[in-house]
Design an enzyme around this catalytic site. Structure first.
Site, PDB file in Angstrom:
ATOM      1  N   HIS A   1       0.840  -1.201   0.000  1.00 12.54           N
ATOM      2  CA  HIS A   1       0.000   0.000   0.000  1.00 12.54           C
ATOM      3  C   HIS A   1       0.875   1.251   0.000  1.00 12.54           C
ATOM      4  O   HIS A   1       1.186   1.786   1.060  1.00 12.54           O
ATOM      5  CB  HIS A   1      -0.913  -0.008   1.221  1.00 12.54           C
ATOM      6  CG  HIS A   1      -1.826  -1.189   1.287  1.00 12.54           C
ATOM      7  ND1 HIS A   1      -1.411  -2.419   1.747  1.00 12.54           N
ATOM      8  CD2 HIS A   1      -3.126  -1.349   0.937  1.00 12.54           C
ATOM      9  CE1 HIS A   1      -2.420  -3.276   1.678  1.00 12.54           C
ATOM     10  NE2 HIS A   1      -3.468  -2.661   1.191  1.00 12.54           N
TER      11      HIS A   1
ATOM     12  N   THR B   1      -1.049   5.992   0.750  1.00 12.71           N
ATOM     13  CA  THR B   1      -1.113   6.868   1.917  1.00 12.71           C
ATOM     14  C   THR B   1       0.256   7.029   2.568  1.00 12.71           C
ATOM     15  O   THR B   1       0.505   8.046   3.211  1.00 12.71           O
ATOM     16  CB  THR B   1      -2.128   6.356   2.955  1.00 12.71           C
ATOM     17  OG1 THR B   1      -2.022   4.936   3.054  1.00 12.71           O
ATOM     18  CG2 THR B   1      -3.531   6.710   2.531  1.00 12.71           C
TER      19      THR B   1
ATOM     20  N   HIS C   1      -2.693  -0.932   7.121  1.00 15.15           N
ATOM     21  CA  HIS C   1      -2.190  -1.268   5.773  1.00 15.15           C
ATOM     22  C   HIS C   1      -1.129  -0.288   5.327  1.00 15.15           C
ATOM     23  O   HIS C   1      -0.267  -0.620   4.529  1.00 15.15           O
ATOM     24  CB  HIS C   1      -3.342  -1.328   4.760  1.00 15.15           C
ATOM     25  CG  HIS C   1      -4.140  -0.068   4.665  1.00 15.15           C
ATOM     26  ND1 HIS C   1      -5.287   0.127   5.383  1.00 15.15           N
ATOM     27  CD2 HIS C   1      -3.959   1.063   3.940  1.00 15.15           C
ATOM     28  CE1 HIS C   1      -5.784   1.330   5.089  1.00 15.15           C
ATOM     29  NE2 HIS C   1      -4.985   1.915   4.228  1.00 15.15           N
TER      30      HIS C   1
ATOM     31  N   GLY D   1      -4.727  -3.244  11.567  1.00 17.62           N
ATOM     32  CA  GLY D   1      -5.002  -3.854  10.273  1.00 17.62           C
ATOM     33  C   GLY D   1      -6.500  -3.947  10.050  1.00 17.62           C
ATOM     34  O   GLY D   1      -7.031  -3.375   9.099  1.00 17.62           O
TER      35      GLY D   1
ATOM     36  N   ASP E   1     -10.233   7.077   6.297  1.00 17.37           N
ATOM     37  CA  ASP E   1     -11.662   7.013   5.967  1.00 17.37           C
ATOM     38  C   ASP E   1     -12.277   5.699   6.445  1.00 17.37           C
ATOM     39  O   ASP E   1     -13.388   5.679   6.980  1.00 17.37           O
ATOM     40  CB  ASP E   1     -11.863   7.132   4.452  1.00 17.37           C
ATOM     41  CG  ASP E   1     -11.637   8.549   3.949  1.00 17.37           C
ATOM     42  OD1 ASP E   1     -12.181   9.490   4.546  1.00 17.37           O
ATOM     43  OD2 ASP E   1     -10.908   8.715   2.954  1.00 17.37           O
TER      44      ASP E   1
ATOM     45  N   ILE F   1     -10.427   8.714  -1.051  1.00 21.75           N
ATOM     46  CA  ILE F   1     -10.199   7.542  -1.907  1.00 21.75           C
ATOM     47  C   ILE F   1     -10.130   6.314  -1.015  1.00 21.75           C
ATOM     48  O   ILE F   1      -9.432   6.291  -0.010  1.00 21.75           O
ATOM     49  CB  ILE F   1      -8.858   7.667  -2.674  1.00 21.75           C
ATOM     50  CG1 ILE F   1      -8.892   8.813  -3.690  1.00 21.75           C
ATOM     51  CG2 ILE F   1      -8.504   6.343  -3.367  1.00 21.75           C
ATOM     52  CD1 ILE F   1      -9.756   8.586  -4.895  1.00 21.75           C
TER      53      ILE F   1
ATOM     54  N   HIS G   1      -3.901   2.968  -3.841  1.00 22.71           N
ATOM     55  CA  HIS G   1      -4.150   2.570  -2.454  1.00 22.71           C
ATOM     56  C   HIS G   1      -3.433   1.270  -2.107  1.00 22.71           C
ATOM     57  O   HIS G   1      -2.720   1.196  -1.111  1.00 22.71           O
ATOM     58  CB  HIS G   1      -5.651   2.407  -2.203  1.00 22.71           C
ATOM     59  CG  HIS G   1      -5.970   1.717  -0.917  1.00 22.71           C
ATOM     60  ND1 HIS G   1      -6.198   2.393   0.253  1.00 22.71           N
ATOM     61  CD2 HIS G   1      -6.056   0.393  -0.600  1.00 22.71           C
ATOM     62  CE1 HIS G   1      -6.406   1.529   1.225  1.00 22.71           C
ATOM     63  NE2 HIS G   1      -6.343   0.308   0.742  1.00 22.71           N
TER      64      HIS G   1
ATOM     65  N   ARG H   1     -21.646 -15.912  38.490  1.00 19.08           N
ATOM     66  CA  ARG H   1     -21.468 -14.458  38.324  1.00 19.08           C
ATOM     67  C   ARG H   1     -21.441 -13.762  39.674  1.00 19.08           C
ATOM     68  O   ARG H   1     -20.666 -12.819  39.882  1.00 19.08           O
ATOM     69  CB  ARG H   1     -22.552 -13.878  37.420  1.00 19.08           C
ATOM     70  CG  ARG H   1     -23.955 -13.979  37.976  1.00 19.08           C
ATOM     71  CD  ARG H   1     -24.979 -13.243  37.102  1.00 19.08           C
ATOM     72  NE  ARG H   1     -26.319 -13.594  37.485  1.00 19.08           N
ATOM     73  CZ  ARG H   1     -27.355 -12.757  37.525  1.00 19.08           C
ATOM     74  NH1 ARG H   1     -27.204 -11.507  37.163  1.00 19.08           N
ATOM     75  NH2 ARG H   1     -28.558 -13.165  37.896  1.00 19.08           N
TER      76      ARG H   1
ATOM     77  N   GLU I   1     -20.406  -3.003  23.178  1.00 20.31           N
ATOM     78  CA  GLU I   1     -19.566  -4.143  23.536  1.00 20.31           C
ATOM     79  C   GLU I   1     -18.259  -4.171  22.752  1.00 20.31           C
ATOM     80  O   GLU I   1     -17.212  -4.551  23.279  1.00 20.31           O
ATOM     81  CB  GLU I   1     -20.339  -5.443  23.297  1.00 20.31           C
ATOM     82  CG  GLU I   1     -21.603  -5.590  24.124  1.00 20.31           C
ATOM     83  CD  GLU I   1     -22.811  -4.877  23.530  1.00 20.31           C
ATOM     84  OE1 GLU I   1     -22.711  -4.348  22.396  1.00 20.31           O
ATOM     85  OE2 GLU I   1     -23.856  -4.847  24.197  1.00 20.31           O
TER      86      GLU I   1
END
Lengths: 701, 701
Positions: free
Chosen positions: A30, A33, A70, A118, A162, A194, A274, A368, A431
């Site tokens: 990649h 960026t 990435h 990732g 993004d 992009i 990208h 519990r 969660e």
């Protein structure tokens, strides 16, 4: 005062050509960026963050989180330029077997990588946990220091993409960050318009900054395209980052409008740059554009490298200054300093286990409830332990009483008092963020944290759970309401496959105690484990508390809970004529189904069949024992075996073998009283007994 | 014109006492919001929605989604009052075994329930899919009708709670709803400031309406507390709902400020009333407050019931009017009417399978590429089939070309042209919403839809996947990059446990084809399956295409792909001296590992060991076969068996038995070229061969 020299600019351009070269060499990756974020990343590492490249684990450092993993080159090349240990050969080995530069940054693998990223969204969501960690540590260690003066003050810096902003987990975590008024975190949102399907407008047209305002964040926009030309105004970004850092009453996001792949002549601003190599012609064109020799690869001007690595000296100086303050704090706060030393070593205090409660035999208690008692019994001696629930505090029994909630004072309620330095976490009905935040808490500092929810909702948390296991961080998950035993709420809330699917995650310990005293022993082992995550799986309904002996099971006494830490142990021996004998059949059970195995053992004994009951609270811990121990508990010669668990049989076949039987639930549950459900679904003592007879027949055949 | 009579008010108050009575009788449940949402729900069912209680599946109805499923009484009591079939005895049987009123509403179980809800967030997220479904159906059937005039026009109404709004999946879906300008959906957000941990301010302080404005929604606030007193102004809410419905250029949310549990004298506005019975004294006090006899339970004034059930007549009339228009449409659009009739019957067009492509033997093709070819080959004859990717269109091969994207015209890009009625979906980087939306598409209408992402990101989708299986809706998941075979992206992207954990979900078909022609056969079976979901699991890397015979495997020919629909079949027979023989060992493989089994078979044959290769693309389909068929494929007498799959062995032990061996991956992957990874991790032909020998030895022992 901000200063940006020709050497700085050349260093940034060097980042771009290195990114292009590294991807080109391996043939995939990649680059886009990594090229367009070069100024921002360089600015952070060289001009903004407090760091010491030679001491990447220095407690006083700012934390940096690259949420879009990435673009790992964005980080790797700064680690190279700043002198963290990566060298050109490492960049040349990008994405190859055994390299320090895998496709996505990996925690514990490459110095300077704070977190494995990732799966999009996880980095930004866990960054909120880093910020929680900083605030809690300050509260534990140095609560009275003036803002910005404590050695426990630092800033969490994040680059997000993004994709990170689209993932729901970041929405959850960002809402919490705003709620918590986390003035110690700054996000650079790389808005390049992009993604893989090209122009993001096809799927993404919301007003992100307005959304973050709605969460209560401080927002700024730095638009390098605003003049119609693309101008990488480092000073403008620097000013925005300093303003963001100065805003300590709320988290900050800086939307940075970039052009992906700039200044690649033909591929900038395309989806193609990208995630693909540029191609040799475009790499050459890029180099020409930037005044580099298009014939040379991985070519770094030594003067530029030396310029960048001056950050090592600045870092050493920063650390020295910090150390002065830190030493002063240590002298002034010997108790806290001792606590810090202990938890930094991941040690528990001597004798802490004496606080663990013992539950009286013969009384039925839900696990519990037992877990809640354990947490409150040890809370006093383990100040590093904190956590809370996803709006289920009373159901999960996750509240350590008496220390207050972790909230700004203005957000206390009639039910919950608290302070920004409090101990009880309230995740709301979020969660996934809860799990990601707990990961971040462990990555950001030396405290131990847990989140609580119903076991069924572990499904919402899986991406973060998997990362905790992959990274080897000791996140703790408290999962209650662990089977159809929760009853009337019905199939949407009843776990069936979750025990099996959680055990399937490599490196996650799934612990399902079989009685209240097993709960205490389970917590002990979980807290002693510091390099992998664990989930403790607990009943809603009451279950028996067994009277136990003090050692291994005998003809007249049940085994002590010392066996819990071994994952599986003999709770009740096979007995004939008053003596322990080789079992005719072994009944293996977990959690609330241990009682069924115990009752079946008695029923079988009445018919002269000597059955052993193995309680197996943690399959992973059992697998970690020696083969001798495992053979002792489950002798290979005993082929008649039954597993009992109110969930899928999946995974138990390994234990029971071809002649074995499994009492299990292979379909979704239903809404009714839990006793009715166990009956209707055939998870009963009678079923265990019948299965034992079947298995005996099969083993004898 | 809005009209609210004393009978209406009495009906609403009847709802409250019924809610209190029902929870009191069973002793547990959620009375609070059923009481305070009574006016809103009554308004929807009696004055706002187009519905016909005697024809709950009427195509022209408005859809109603109760996202907070725990307040199932909110729905059940309206279904009772409106005459959908529920009667008092059903309300009395709340949350008990076999009742029509389980703890959470269950699709296909109770008439009038459009969707199973319970796990918070899923209802609202799937509602977006309902709205997609309406728009796509209109586009397929009646695209040229003026707005509001088509029999395919209807509105999707949603009640959502604080919990729904906190869950990340609704953030993802709501962002898409705004992006898609879904003017056909209206959400009532029940803002009652109370959740299980009491005052929501402890964890939730964002500005929700501002956030929804940022997504592009139309927002309104109806605050029944605004006067300082609590005034349930039904007219005000009605006006807001009508304004929301009238806003057809964007989705609408109406924040309705309520007081939970109103008018319970002592428990309104407390966390205690959320999920617990009120207690008999408080139930009596409530009845007294509302002018009901505190001594009577489930006491409904027949006149009030008759008043409410007048909605049956109004519904019949509404449906009659609609039918006139529908018949006119049918006459004018015979082709579309025939299409509608077919897809409403869940039938595929005669001869459609002739369009399925055949892949040439001997050529290596990735199964994702084969899948893309299949989709494009059948796209023309199956207009009901649509879908798209989570920003991975080119990687998932999920684009059906030539029909345009499903987007407002203003959101087309250089890469993607489209219309609001288009066919290609773009979910952005929102995997969880994608799955929830595809569920909603199937629930809302008769089209078939799929979402695509990498297999690893199925972890983000699990709560929605589980619901599709629980509901029995035929959602389709396209999951590519299905193992370490994806290579350099490394462990964060490499599935290891996902195949096993997805197979663990009851009712989900997990299909991993072993060569390109298996892909075509798999799609055929998936599309023929209409009552449960399926995931198709596909390689990134190229794999061999086998030359096959036309029937079952013979001594000289491989089995045809007819066996795919049976889940497992003999791809290559055990052969000795030119004849089919009883296999010495059976090699069971899926997906890209079939080639390893095939190569191992040859290697073993060279040593005189006759191995059969069973391709097992779908374990669930195999289990559905007769025991005779299964015995034929996996004869019990053949104990030497090896499974081969680049993932956990979990689940394969059942197939290979005690003497069997599994070639598997029991730990996380790594970043490197995929061929290197298979080698390093021992997933090779040699390993399969060695395991076969070991298993032969074990079986012979």
């Amino acid at each position: 005062t901000f200063n940006w020299t020709a050497d700085d600019q050349r260093a940034v351009d060097t980042v771009r050509v290195l990114a292009a070269d590294a991807v080109e060499k391996v043939g995939n990756g990649h680059p886009g960026t990594a090229m367009s974020l070069a100024p921002a990343a360089y600015l952070l590492f060289q001009k903004v963050m407090r760091l010491d490249p030679k001491n990447p684990d220095w407690m006083g450092r700012d934390r940096f989180i690259l949420s879009p993993g990435h673009t790992s080159l964005t980080l790797y090349i700064q680690l190279f330029l700043s002198g963290y240990g990566l060298e050109l050969k490492d960049l040349e080995a990008l994405r190859t077997w055994g390299s320090l530069t895998p496709g996505h940054p990996e925690y514990k693998h490459t110095k300077g990588v704070e977190i494995t990223t990732g799966p999009l969204g996880q980095g930004l969501a866990s960054a909120v946990g880093f910020a929680y960690s900083q605030r809690r540590m300050r509260g534990l260690m140095d609560p009275d220091a003036a803002p910005g003066t404590s050695p426990f003050d630092h800033t969490v810096w994040v680059i997000a993409s993004d994709g990170d902003l689209q993932e729901g987990v970041t929405s959850e975590a960002s809402s919490l960050a705003g709620h918590q008024e986390l003035g110690n975190m700054v996000v650079i949102y790389d808005s390049n318009h992009i993604s893989i399907e090209d122009d993001t407008n096809i799927a993404y047209s919301e007003d992100v900054l307005k959304r973050y305002e709605a969460y209560g964040w401080h927002t700024q926009r730095v638009d390098w395209t605003k003049t119609g030309e693309y101008v990488e105004d480092a000073a403008e970004l620097y000013t925005a980052l300093e303003a963001a850092k100065a805003e300590t009453s709320k988290p900050s996001i800086v939307l940075l409008r970039t052009i992906i792949g700039y200044p690649s002549p033909k591929k900038q601003n395309t989806g193609g740059i990208h995630g693909s190599a540029l191609g040799s012609a475009e790499v050459a064109a890029l180099k020409t554009e930037l005044g580099f020799d298009p014939e040379k690869h991985f070519d770094v001007d030594p003067a530029i490298l030396a310029h960048a690595r001056k950050v090592i000296d600045r870092g050493a100086q920063a650390r020295a200054e910090w150390t002065t303050g830190f030493n002063a704090w240590k002298s002034a706060n010997p108790d806290n300093a001792a606590l810090l030393e202990r938890i930094e070593k991941k040690e528990l205090p001597a004798g802490w286990e004496a606080q663990l409660p013992t539950f009286q035999a013969g009384k039925d208690v839900s696990t519990r409830a037992a877990s809640g008692k354990v947490l409150n019994a040890i809370g006093g001696v383990l100040p590093e332990l904190w956590g809370g629930s996803c709006d289920l505090a009373g159901s999960n029994n996750t509240t350590i009483e008496g220390f207050g909630s972790f909230v700004p004072a203005s957000k206390q309620t009639d039910t919950w008092s608290g302070t920004p330095y409090g101990r009880v976490l309230h995740f709301g009905i979020r969660e996934h963020a809860a799990a990601a935040i707990v990961n971040g808490i462990h990555l950001g500092g030396p405290t131990r944290a847990f989140s609580g929810t119903f076991l069924i909702f572990s499904d919402y948390q899986r991406p973060a759970i998997r990362l905790s296991a992959l990274m080897g961080v000791p996140s703790i998950y408290v999962w209650t309401h662990d089977s159809i035993g929760l009853g009337e709420d019905g199939p949407t809330h009843q776990p069936v496959e979750q025990l099996a699917t959680l055990r399937a995650i490599p490196g996650l310990d799934v612990v399902r105690p079989g009685d209240p005293n097993e709960v205490a022993a389970a917590w002990k082992k979980i807290l002693e484990t510091t390099d992998n995550p664990a989930g403790i799986v607990l009943t809603r309904q009451n279950i028996p508390t067994y009277a136990r002996g003090t050692g291994t099971a005998t003809a007249t006494e049940f085994g002590s809970t010392d066996g819990v830490a071994k994952g599986g142990y003999v709770l009740a021996e096979a007995v004939s004529d008053g003596a322990v004998v080789t079992p005719a059949v072994i009944l293996i059970a977990t959690g609330s189904e241990v009682q069924l195995a115990m009752e079946a053992r008695e029923a079988l004994a009445a018919d002269g069949i000597a059955a052993r009951v193995v309680s197996m609270p943690c399959v992973e811990w059992f697998h970690a024992q020696t083969s001798e121990y495992r053979e002792q508990i489950l002798p290979a010669a005993v082929k008649a075996r039954v597993s009992v668990e109110a969930g899928l049989a999946l995974g138990w076949r390994e234990f029971v073998g071809d002649a074995g039987r499994s009492i299990s639930l292979e379909h979704f549950g239903a809404s009714a009283d839990y006793k009715r459900l166990f009956q209707e679904f055939g998870i009963t003592t009678e079923a265990v007994t019948a299965a034992a007879r079947e298995s005996l027949a099969a083993a004898g055949a």
